[in-house]
Design a protein around this motif. Structure first.
Motif, short mmCIF file in Angstrom:
data_model
loop_
_atom_site.label_atom_id
_atom_site.label_comp_id
_atom_site.label_asym_id
_atom_site.label_seq_id
_atom_site.Cartn_x
_atom_site.Cartn_y
_atom_site.Cartn_z
N ASP A 77 37.25 41.59 29.86
CA ASP A 77 37.40 40.62 31.24
C ASP A 77 38.00 39.45 30.90
O ASP A 77 38.87 39.09 31.61
CB ASP A 77 35.84 40.14 31.73
CG ASP A 77 35.36 41.32 32.46
OD1 ASP A 77 35.74 42.71 32.86
OD2 ASP A 77 34.00 41.21 32.81
N LEU A 78 37.88 38.81 29.50
CA LEU A 78 38.74 37.83 29.20
C LEU A 78 40.45 38.35 28.99
O LEU A 78 40.99 37.57 29.58
CB LEU A 78 38.10 37.40 27.97
CG LEU A 78 37.13 36.54 27.74
CD1 LEU A 78 36.60 36.04 26.55
CD2 LEU A 78 37.23 35.10 28.92
N PHE A 81 41.69 38.94 33.03
CA PHE A 81 41.60 38.12 34.17
C PHE A 81 42.30 36.62 33.72
O PHE A 81 42.70 36.04 34.28
CB PHE A 81 40.14 37.52 34.49
CG PHE A 81 39.39 38.94 35.21
CD1 PHE A 81 40.05 39.33 36.25
CD2 PHE A 81 38.31 39.45 34.85
CE1 PHE A 81 39.42 40.67 37.14
CE2 PHE A 81 37.80 40.58 35.29
CZ PHE A 81 38.26 40.97 36.29
N PRO A 83 41.34 33.72 32.14
CA PRO A 83 40.84 32.57 32.65
C PRO A 83 41.41 31.39 31.80
O PRO A 83 41.51 31.47 30.67
CB PRO A 83 39.33 32.53 32.57
CG PRO A 83 39.18 33.55 31.60
CD PRO A 83 40.32 34.57 31.46
N ASP A 84 41.47 30.22 32.56
CA ASP A 84 41.90 28.87 31.75
C ASP A 84 40.71 28.48 30.88
O ASP A 84 40.75 27.95 29.58
CB ASP A 84 42.19 27.76 32.60
CG ASP A 84 43.49 27.92 33.33
OD1 ASP A 84 44.52 28.35 32.55
OD2 ASP A 84 43.49 27.98 34.49
N PHE A 89 33.56 31.34 32.67
CA PHE A 89 33.94 32.46 33.26
C PHE A 89 33.20 33.59 32.77
O PHE A 89 32.78 34.62 33.57
CB PHE A 89 35.65 32.97 32.85
CG PHE A 89 35.99 34.27 33.27
CD1 PHE A 89 36.54 34.65 34.36
CD2 PHE A 89 35.71 35.35 32.20
CE1 PHE A 89 36.87 35.87 34.80
CE2 PHE A 89 36.26 36.52 32.53
CZ PHE A 89 36.82 37.04 33.76
N GLU A 92 29.92 33.67 34.52
CA GLU A 92 29.88 34.19 36.07
C GLU A 92 29.94 35.59 35.72
O GLU A 92 29.22 36.57 36.46
CB GLU A 92 30.98 33.77 36.86
CG GLU A 92 31.07 34.33 38.17
CD GLU A 92 32.17 33.30 38.99
OE1 GLU A 92 32.40 34.00 40.20
OE2 GLU A 92 32.97 32.71 38.50
N ALA A 93 30.74 36.20 34.77
CA ALA A 93 31.04 37.75 34.49
C ALA A 93 29.75 38.38 34.12
O ALA A 93 29.40 39.22 34.68
CB ALA A 93 32.04 37.61 33.69
N LEU A 101 34.20 40.78 38.51
CA LEU A 101 34.58 39.77 39.19
C LEU A 101 35.63 40.35 39.91
O LEU A 101 36.55 41.20 39.54
CB LEU A 101 35.03 38.84 38.39
CG LEU A 101 34.03 37.83 37.34
CD1 LEU A 101 34.66 37.06 36.45
CD2 LEU A 101 32.98 37.13 38.40
N GLY A 107 45.48 32.95 35.46
CA GLY A 107 45.48 32.24 34.24
C GLY A 107 46.51 32.20 33.34
O GLY A 107 47.74 32.58 33.82
#
Length: 229
Positions: A77-78, A81, A83-84, A89, A92-93, A101, A107
């Motif tokens: 997922d990282l 997606f 994310p910053d 993140f 939430e995932a 998600l 990002g």
């Protein structure tokens, strides 16, 4: 003195054209980092036999997944997606795993440095969870990710350290060329007053006489002469 000669040699990079030399960034540990250390068998057994229970009453879903699969899913997922901020993140995932998600690509670009940040993040997670070996891994991961998210946000809001603050914890005599170049970038930008991309004699002397470096007048003269200024 030998130290002064070493400093002169290393600071030549400041007045040479950029790209004269490049050093490879150090490799961050990957997902198998902790498994390569002691307690390897216990760690792998825990990851392969421990199940994480996910229940979604409002969506009518219930599932059990091996902890190894969950962590691997977090890493994917990282990478997908971008994310910053990693830890909020991941939290939430985790709450939505395995539903995932909604896809978003807002990002930062996934360059080599960003990939190493992800590897270091996952390696830290693996080491911490295998060391703790919690009976309720979902609750443990949720709490741990919340703590890390708060720390990540706090560190992101801190102002960048000044040259003087960096000097308080790190000696220039112990720096390798790459560290010295990174350390010198801030004063270079600050003292390149004409924005020419290089330092003339006056600008370079201003750096040497700054209080952060702490050179004596004699040392400043020796450095200037050694560099041909």
């Amino acid at each position: 003195p030998q130290e002064l000669k070493r400093f002169i040699a290393m600071t030549v990079a400041l007045v040479e054209p950029p790209g004269a030399s490049e050093a490879q960034a150090s490799e961050a540990p990957g997902l198998e980092h902790f498994f390569s250390q002691g307690r390897r068998q216990l760690a792998e057994k825990y990851f392969d036999t421990t199940l994480v229970a996910f229940q979604f009453p409002h969506e009518g879903l219930a599932a059990h997944h091996r902890l190894r699969e969950v962590v691997a899913g977090m890493e994917q997922d990282l990478l997908a997606f971008r994310p910053d901020f990693f830890f909020p993140f991941l939290r939430e995932a985790l709450a939505r795993y395995p539903v995932r998600l909604p896809r978003a690509n807002a990002g930062p670009l996934l360059d080599a440095v960003y990939g190493r940040r992800i590897e270091a993040c996952i390696a830290t997670l693996v080491e911490q969870v295998v060391t703790a070996r919690p009976e309720q891994p979902f609750d443990w991961l949720d709490d741990w990710l919340a703590t890390q998210a708060d720390r990540e946000e706090m560190e992101a809001n801190l102002p960048p350290p000044t040259v003087a603050e960096q000097m308080a914890d790190l000696s220039i005599w112990d720096m390798n060329p790459t560290q010295l170049s990174e350390f010198a970038l801030e004063p270079f930008l600050q003292y390149d007053t004409d924005k020419s991309g290089g330092l003339d004699r006056r600008e370079f002397r201003s750096i040497l006489t700054s209080t952060a470096l702490g050179f004596t007048s004699k040392e400043v003269r020796e450095i200037m002469v050694g560099l041909g200024f």
